[in-house]
Motif scaffolding. Sequence first.
Motif, PDB file in Angstrom:
ATOM      1  N   LEU A  63       0.973  -1.157   0.009  1.00 59.00           N
ATOM      2  CA  LEU A  63      -0.057   0.041   0.085  1.00 59.00           C
ATOM      3  C   LEU A  63       0.889   1.368   0.052  1.00 59.00           C
ATOM      4  O   LEU A  63       0.357   2.115  -0.489  1.00 59.00           O
ATOM      5  N   THR A  64       2.150   1.159   0.424  1.00 61.21           N
ATOM      6  CA  THR A  64       2.884   2.412   0.615  1.00 61.21           C
ATOM      7  C   THR A  64       4.482   1.867   0.259  1.00 61.21           C
ATOM      8  O   THR A  64       4.563   0.744  -0.052  1.00 61.21           O
ATOM      9  N   ASN A 118       1.728  -2.432   4.824  1.00 60.76           N
ATOM     10  CA  ASN A 118       2.303  -1.142   5.000  1.00 60.76           C
ATOM     11  C   ASN A 118       3.621  -1.014   5.330  1.00 60.76           C
ATOM     12  O   ASN A 118       4.034  -1.849   6.033  1.00 60.76           O
ATOM     13  N   THR A 144      -2.543  -7.235   2.359  1.00 63.39           N
ATOM     14  CA  THR A 144      -2.116  -5.912   2.254  1.00 63.39           C
ATOM     15  C   THR A 144      -0.886  -5.312   3.140  1.00 63.39           C
ATOM     16  O   THR A 144      -0.929  -5.612   4.162  1.00 63.39           O
ATOM     17  N   ARG A 171      -9.868  -7.204   5.717  1.00 63.81           N
ATOM     18  CA  ARG A 171     -10.149  -6.319   4.664  1.00 63.81           C
ATOM     19  C   ARG A 171     -11.410  -6.168   4.108  1.00 63.81           C
ATOM     20  O   ARG A 171     -11.718  -5.115   3.201  1.00 63.81           O
ATOM     21  N   PRO A 226     -11.388  -2.202   3.439  1.00 58.69           N
ATOM     22  CA  PRO A 226     -10.726  -2.587   2.279  1.00 58.69           C
ATOM     23  C   PRO A 226      -9.461  -1.927   2.003  1.00 58.69           C
ATOM     24  O   PRO A 226      -8.497  -2.294   1.293  1.00 58.69           O
ATOM     25  N   SER A 227      -9.153  -0.562   2.504  1.00 54.92           N
ATOM     26  CA  SER A 227      -7.880   0.169   2.173  1.00 54.92           C
ATOM     27  C   SER A 227      -6.938  -0.035   3.196  1.00 54.92           C
ATOM     28  O   SER A 227      -6.089   0.566   3.217  1.00 54.92           O
TER      29      SER A 227
END
Length: 393
Positions: free
Chosen positions: A74-75, A115, A113, A145, A149-150
């Motif tokens: 995500l990042t 980070n 996901t 999620r 979701p984000s």
Amino acid sequence: MADQDPLPIDASKFQRAADSPSPDDVPTPGLCGNQPNGGPYVPSKPETAATSTRAVIDMDRRWKNGTRLQVVFLTGDDAWGQAIRQAVRRIAVQWSDYANITFDFDQPAAHITVNLVPGSIPQLGWSVNWGSYNCFMGTDCLNMRKQFPSLPSMNLVFPPNLQNDPNLMDAEFSRVILHEFGHALGLIHEHQRPDRPIDWTPDVFSYYGAPPNNWSQQMVQEQIINAVQGGTLMGGAFDINSIMMYQYPQGLAAYKDGTPFVSPNNVILTPLDKVVVAMAYPVEGAPASNEQTLVPGEAARPGKIDVAGRVGRYKFQPQTEGVYTIATTGMPALVALLGKRDDPAGRMLAAEGANAKLTFRPKNVGQDYFVQVRHARPTKGTGDFQIAVTQVS
């Protein structure tokens, strides 16, 4: 890897399974804390640096066998983030040598996901700092999620100053990434298994309550003291070298017999880490060999893994008390010893190598013991081997 597993001669104190959980034990969240200020490694404490060097899985949080797990970052678009991403792609896939699971990175949709930067995640109550590493357990990654979701299901926020020490950086990448992706496959903390043979001292609260961790008593309870309950657990003997074990100095816990408990800073997978995930995620359609009987003292018997994922199966019965070895030569192998056929039940030991040797003292003579032989890379490798059982004392 050809390193031998440092198995104890008398493993009985590692093999005591609790008949029922303590009434003081409560369920823990399906989330690894892995210490918010860098896990076992503390930059200000050189003694926590990595040194060269078994596992329990929650079967209810397993992914469907054979799943291609899609992983999205995500990042981390800067240079340091790209370095972390590359390390994750290189290291996380080690699990796929043993588990019938594939990791696909940078897909449009995601099961997991990740980070890579500090920040606040108020929806989950997280304050993510440099050195924050955590992950939801197995399928909880996807369940979280569906609600958010984000948001990330895993944090790998490696501090940039690790670049000042490339050896330490490589060790930390290995330790943290293998540990967190172990959680992503459903593995629990080794120190939180219900049959752990250790008792914690009150010092554990003051140790983790002090800087740099600054954990609350609740955090210590949830991440260290409370045993995992509620799931269907499968695992081998208690393993202080497991990638799923935190590093603990002397004084925070002791074995049930009073022996001081100390665990190292683990940076690689152990033979039992590998065998447990191979049993939890077996290669589909791989035929098992017919079980053969080994007799202690007889000549080595030939074996063959001719299909990736195949398991060679043996049994033997020690007739006298003493120390025995199970040894293989030939192909690099993972050798597992079980007290019950196909059932680790907290009593599985393992060794690894082209000349693997597992030394143990059987608790019960006249009882069948069961041996499983896999290629050292079960999902990919094939080869020939020889296996023998010998009483050495």
